[in-house]
Design a protein around this motif. Structure first.
Motif, PDB file in Angstrom:
ATOM      1  N   THR A 132       0.811  -1.278  -0.163  1.00  0.00           N
ATOM      2  CA  THR A 132       0.240  -0.479   0.192  1.00  0.00           C
ATOM      3  C   THR A 132       0.840   1.075   0.095  1.00  0.00           C
ATOM      4  O   THR A 132       1.961   1.508   0.388  1.00  0.00           O
ATOM      5  CB  THR A 132      -1.099  -0.220   1.637  1.00  0.00           C
ATOM      6  OG1 THR A 132      -0.576   0.271   2.468  1.00  0.00           O
ATOM      7  CG2 THR A 132      -2.000  -1.444   1.478  1.00  0.00           C
ATOM      8  N   ILE A 133       0.295   2.609  -0.336  1.00  0.00           N
ATOM      9  CA  ILE A 133       0.780   3.233  -0.614  1.00  0.00           C
ATOM     10  C   ILE A 133      -0.309   4.487   0.555  1.00  0.00           C
ATOM     11  O   ILE A 133      -0.634   4.584   0.001  1.00  0.00           O
ATOM     12  CB  ILE A 133       1.342   3.786  -1.663  1.00  0.00           C
ATOM     13  CG1 ILE A 133       2.277   2.979  -2.493  1.00  0.00           C
ATOM     14  CG2 ILE A 133       1.637   5.564  -1.487  1.00  0.00           C
ATOM     15  CD1 ILE A 133       2.013   4.050  -3.776  1.00  0.00           C
ATOM     16  N   SER A 134       0.922   5.453   1.859  1.00  0.00           N
ATOM     17  CA  SER A 134       0.047   6.052   2.288  1.00  0.00           C
ATOM     18  C   SER A 134       0.054   7.777   2.323  1.00  0.00           C
ATOM     19  O   SER A 134       1.247   7.529   1.831  1.00  0.00           O
ATOM     20  CB  SER A 134       0.470   5.896   4.050  1.00  0.00           C
ATOM     21  OG  SER A 134      -0.187   4.650   4.274  1.00  0.00           O
TER      22      SER A 134
ATOM     23  N   LYS B 278       5.767  10.952  -4.559  1.00  0.00           N
ATOM     24  CA  LYS B 278       6.158  10.527  -2.575  1.00  0.00           C
ATOM     25  C   LYS B 278       6.738  11.797  -2.049  1.00  0.00           C
ATOM     26  O   LYS B 278       6.021  10.989  -0.961  1.00  0.00           O
ATOM     27  CB  LYS B 278       7.179   9.768  -3.516  1.00  0.00           C
ATOM     28  CG  LYS B 278       7.816   9.044  -2.695  1.00  0.00           C
ATOM     29  CD  LYS B 278       8.459   7.745  -2.980  1.00  0.00           C
ATOM     30  CE  LYS B 278       9.077   6.767  -1.798  1.00  0.00           C
ATOM     31  NZ  LYS B 278      10.354   7.455  -1.132  1.00  0.00           N
TER      32      LYS B 278
ATOM     33  N   GLN C 169      -0.734  15.124  -0.498  1.00  0.00           N
ATOM     34  CA  GLN C 169      -2.252  15.027  -1.442  1.00  0.00           C
ATOM     35  C   GLN C 169      -2.913  15.993  -3.017  1.00  0.00           C
ATOM     36  O   GLN C 169      -2.628  16.213  -4.045  1.00  0.00           O
ATOM     37  CB  GLN C 169      -3.606  14.338  -1.346  1.00  0.00           C
ATOM     38  CG  GLN C 169      -4.270  13.870  -2.254  1.00  0.00           C
ATOM     39  CD  GLN C 169      -5.734  13.546  -1.422  1.00  0.00           C
ATOM     40  OE1 GLN C 169      -5.301  13.396  -0.243  1.00  0.00           O
ATOM     41  NE2 GLN C 169      -6.727  13.492  -1.780  1.00  0.00           N
TER      42      GLN C 169
ATOM     43  N   LYS D 228      -8.204   5.256  -4.067  1.00  0.00           N
ATOM     44  CA  LYS D 228      -8.477   5.438  -2.539  1.00  0.00           C
ATOM     45  C   LYS D 228      -8.524   7.838  -2.449  1.00  0.00           C
ATOM     46  O   LYS D 228      -9.046   7.755  -1.922  1.00  0.00           O
ATOM     47  CB  LYS D 228      -7.732   4.959  -2.385  1.00  0.00           C
ATOM     48  CG  LYS D 228      -7.523   5.460  -0.931  1.00  0.00           C
ATOM     49  CD  LYS D 228      -6.612   4.333   0.092  1.00  0.00           C
ATOM     50  CE  LYS D 228      -7.285   4.692   2.022  1.00  0.00           C
ATOM     51  NZ  LYS D 228      -6.029   2.919   2.257  1.00  0.00           N
ATOM     52  N   TYR D 229      -7.131   7.937  -2.942  1.00  0.00           N
ATOM     53  CA  TYR D 229      -6.809   9.541  -2.314  1.00  0.00           C
ATOM     54  C   TYR D 229      -7.582  10.078  -3.667  1.00  0.00           C
ATOM     55  O   TYR D 229      -7.726  11.482  -3.147  1.00  0.00           O
ATOM     56  CB  TYR D 229      -5.039   9.639  -2.240  1.00  0.00           C
ATOM     57  CG  TYR D 229      -4.873   8.509  -1.148  1.00  0.00           C
ATOM     58  CD1 TYR D 229      -5.168   8.723  -0.257  1.00  0.00           C
ATOM     59  CD2 TYR D 229      -4.060   8.161  -1.407  1.00  0.00           C
ATOM     60  CE1 TYR D 229      -4.582   8.333   0.845  1.00  0.00           C
ATOM     61  CE2 TYR D 229      -4.309   6.843  -0.027  1.00  0.00           C
ATOM     62  CZ  TYR D 229      -4.080   7.519   1.042  1.00  0.00           C
ATOM     63  OH  TYR D 229      -3.646   7.192   1.927  1.00  0.00           O
TER      64      TYR D 229
ATOM     65  N   VAL E  94       2.061   8.929  -7.777  1.00  0.00           N
ATOM     66  CA  VAL E  94       1.277   9.487  -7.091  1.00  0.00           C
ATOM     67  C   VAL E  94       2.524   9.797  -6.870  1.00  0.00           C
ATOM     68  O   VAL E  94       3.459   9.090  -6.516  1.00  0.00           O
ATOM     69  CB  VAL E  94       0.604   8.560  -5.505  1.00  0.00           C
ATOM     70  CG1 VAL E  94       0.332   8.535  -4.257  1.00  0.00           C
ATOM     71  CG2 VAL E  94      -0.320   7.175  -7.117  1.00  0.00           C
TER      72      VAL E  94
ATOM     73  N   TYR F 128     -11.626   2.420  -1.791  1.00  0.00           N
ATOM     74  CA  TYR F 128     -10.409   1.169  -1.236  1.00  0.00           C
ATOM     75  C   TYR F 128     -11.221   1.411   0.360  1.00  0.00           C
ATOM     76  O   TYR F 128      -9.782   1.688   1.185  1.00  0.00           O
ATOM     77  CB  TYR F 128      -8.973   1.651  -1.361  1.00  0.00           C
ATOM     78  CG  TYR F 128      -8.429   0.538  -2.990  1.00  0.00           C
ATOM     79  CD1 TYR F 128      -8.658  -0.186  -3.147  1.00  0.00           C
ATOM     80  CD2 TYR F 128      -8.898   1.279  -3.903  1.00  0.00           C
ATOM     81  CE1 TYR F 128      -7.802  -1.245  -3.704  1.00  0.00           C
ATOM     82  CE2 TYR F 128      -8.013   0.303  -5.144  1.00  0.00           C
ATOM     83  CZ  TYR F 128      -7.830  -0.659  -5.632  1.00  0.00           C
ATOM     84  OH  TYR F 128      -7.606  -1.118  -6.260  1.00  0.00           O
TER      85      TYR F 128
ATOM     86  N   GLN G 251      -4.771   1.568  -7.083  1.00  0.00           N
ATOM     87  CA  GLN G 251      -5.045   1.000  -6.173  1.00  0.00           C
ATOM     88  C   GLN G 251      -5.314   2.639  -5.354  1.00  0.00           C
ATOM     89  O   GLN G 251      -6.189   2.977  -4.681  1.00  0.00           O
ATOM     90  CB  GLN G 251      -4.605  -0.200  -5.041  1.00  0.00           C
ATOM     91  CG  GLN G 251      -5.026  -0.067  -3.876  1.00  0.00           C
ATOM     92  CD  GLN G 251      -4.437  -1.148  -3.340  1.00  0.00           C
ATOM     93  OE1 GLN G 251      -3.954  -1.880  -3.517  1.00  0.00           O
ATOM     94  NE2 GLN G 251      -3.777  -0.607  -1.991  1.00  0.00           N
ATOM     95  N   THR G 252      -4.342   3.197  -5.498  1.00  0.00           N
ATOM     96  CA  THR G 252      -3.950   4.445  -4.155  1.00  0.00           C
ATOM     97  C   THR G 252      -4.944   5.953  -5.253  1.00  0.00           C
ATOM     98  O   THR G 252      -4.998   6.489  -4.278  1.00  0.00           O
ATOM     99  CB  THR G 252      -2.433   4.806  -4.733  1.00  0.00           C
ATOM    100  OG1 THR G 252      -1.797   3.244  -3.936  1.00  0.00           O
ATOM    101  CG2 THR G 252      -2.234   5.704  -3.975  1.00  0.00           C
TER     102      THR G 252
END
Length: 479
Positions: free
Chosen positions: A6-8, A30, A14, A78-79, A28, A411, A74-75
């Motif tokens: 996963t990536i938070s 980093k 963001q 979600k974001y 995404v 997600y 996926q990331t």
């Protein structure tokens, strides 16, 4: 290559790029260190042209970490959510010079994402914006501290509030219109330790699409409920905490009762839905238009059905009972933990038990639970230790479903919500108990096969429609 599962992302990172940029380049953020930006990038989209284009776009040195397509997708889901109308909602950093633009996009995005509330809040070191979606708050933006006062003043002006008053709470209203869509927003300002907090509630949704068959009643409950609201007089009470869907249930009921031959009037705070054919009144306590005062006026308006947004005090409770006694059907909400708890609450408010016994037709309790996403929920063996300590399930549970998360549910593992109900039709036996102030009726409810909130929450869990986490607090009930 990044092999993390996963990536938070925090809200600051963001905001580095917009939703449109993230999906277009499949990247995404980093980290950001001075003049260098680092991104996770889809390994199938890696080339020097991508880095050159990103450096030109951001005006900084760009480095990329090759990452699997699945993890990037996926990331992003979600974001960087795509809106329910399949438009890309641009993520904008707040700029005091473009505050009008930011406010417009924030409200439009919240509406398209199906958000019920926007929270704008200030802390010692940071300011943030959160959206409530499916009952849960999600952090969306971080605002520079120096720009926060400008945003607050902009919203105060829009809501016709006093920009000089910073010490007292204030309430206002904004009418918002975009893309042919018009709705109202209730604005509440609260002075906190570090500044004023704003909560905006998005209101006035069209109630014409609400269907009582889709809310969550089981067959027996629906029959009992529909039978109760067919009576020409009496009082129907719906209980539950704030945000449990009581108003939606009331409007689904009004939609059924809304006929040409019927005069329906409502007093609400705030008016959350609009429905053609119903006379709706907004509560204004500062000028004396309280629930009780409105109810007195309603009785001179030749009503058939009266809907009170909430019974908050003894005066309103007694006025509601008087209206029911004089041949009107009264619908209202009240804050109690169970359907039967409503009876003792009304008596505590000063309503004589013999009058309540003669007028109470239906008592309903409800809660909202999130439903597991059908596309990604995962079946696992169940351990009885997951139940609350004193809970005894009606039958053995071998397996259950857990939330996982996929692009269809952003997600979160959940998709949509459903109400869990407890419906008690007040018949002769129960009316006699109320008259005698004998409130210990649990065994009678069992004999009448009336399921409690706890029973219905277990059924929803056992059917695999929701998780143990969502129903845990209802299973703790001693009722």
């Amino acid at each position: 290559m990044n092999t993390d599962r996963t990536i938070s992302l925090n809200a600051e990172m963001q905001q580095t790029i917009s939703t449109e940029q993230a999906w277009h380049y499949q990247i995404v953020p980093k980290s950001e260190n001075g003049d260098t930006l680092m991104f996770y990038a889809d390994e199938t989209n890696m080339n020097s042209a991508l880095i050159d284009e990103l450096e030109m776009l951001f005006g900084k040195t760009v480095k990329v970490v090759p990452t699997s397509s699945k993890l990037i997708h996926q990331t992003l889901s979600k974001y960087y959510r795509l809106t329910y109308k399949n438009k890309k909602a641009e993520t904008v950093s707040f700029d005091s010079q473009r505050s009008e633009d930011f406010v417009f996009k924030l409200i439009a995005e919240a509406d398209e994402l199906g958000s019920s509330d926007i929270h704008i809040e200030k802390y010692e070191e940071r300011c943030r914006v959160r959206l409530r979606i499916d009952g849960k708050l999600i952090e969306k933006y971080v605002i520079p501290k120096e720009d926060y006062p400008a945003l607050v003043n902009k919203l105060k002006i829009k809501a016709n509030l006093d920009i000089a008053e910073k010490r007292l709470p204030q309430d206002g209203r904004i009418t918002f219109e975009y893309a042919g869509h018009k709705f109202d927003i209730r604005v509440s300002l609260l002075p906190t330790l570090h500044g004023e907090k704003i909560v905006m509630r998005l209101l006035s949704k069209d109630a014409t699409n609400i269907d009582i068959n889709e809310l969550g009643f089981n067959y027996k409950q629906l029959q009992d409920y529909l039978e109760g609201i067919k009576k020409p007089n009496g009082i129907v009470l719906i209980s539950g905490p704030t945000g449990s869907g009581k108003t939606t249930t009331l409007y689904a009921t009004l939609k059924i009762l809304n006929e040409e031959k019927t005069n329906l009037v409502t007093i609400e705070d705030p008016i959350e839905y609009t429905l053609e054919g119903i006379n709706q009144v907004q509560l204004k306590e500062d000028i004396g238009l309280s629930f009780a005062a409105a109810l007195r006026s309603f009785l001179r308006q030749d009503p058939d059905v009266i809907m009170l947004g909430e019974i908050r005090d003894g005066e309103t409770a007694q006025m509601a009972i008087r209206a029911a006694l004089t041949g009107h059907l009264v619908l209202s909400t009240i804050h109690t933990n169970s359907a039967w708890g409503t009876v003792s609450r009304m008596v505590d408010m000063g309503v004589p038990s013999y009058l309540l016994a003669n007028t109470l037709t239906l008592s309903v309790a409800q809660r909202l639970v999130r439903l597991l996403c059908p596309f990604c929920k995962e079946e696992k063996a169940f351990d009885d230790n997951l139940f609350p300590m004193n809970y005894r399930p009606p039958r053995k549970v071998e397996t259950h479903y857990e939330a996982v998360g996929c692009d269809k549910c952003f997600y979160t593992g959940y998709k949509g919500r459903k109400a869990v109900y407890e419906v008690i039709p007040v018949d002769f036996d129960l009316a006699e108990r109320i008259k005698n102030e004998d409130f210990n009726v649990h065994h009678i409810l069992r004999e009448k096969q009336i399921n409690t909130l706890m029973d219905n929450a277990f059924e929803l869990f056992d059917e695999g429609k929701t998780s143990i986490d969502e129903v845990y607090t209802m299973l703790m009930s001693n009722y």
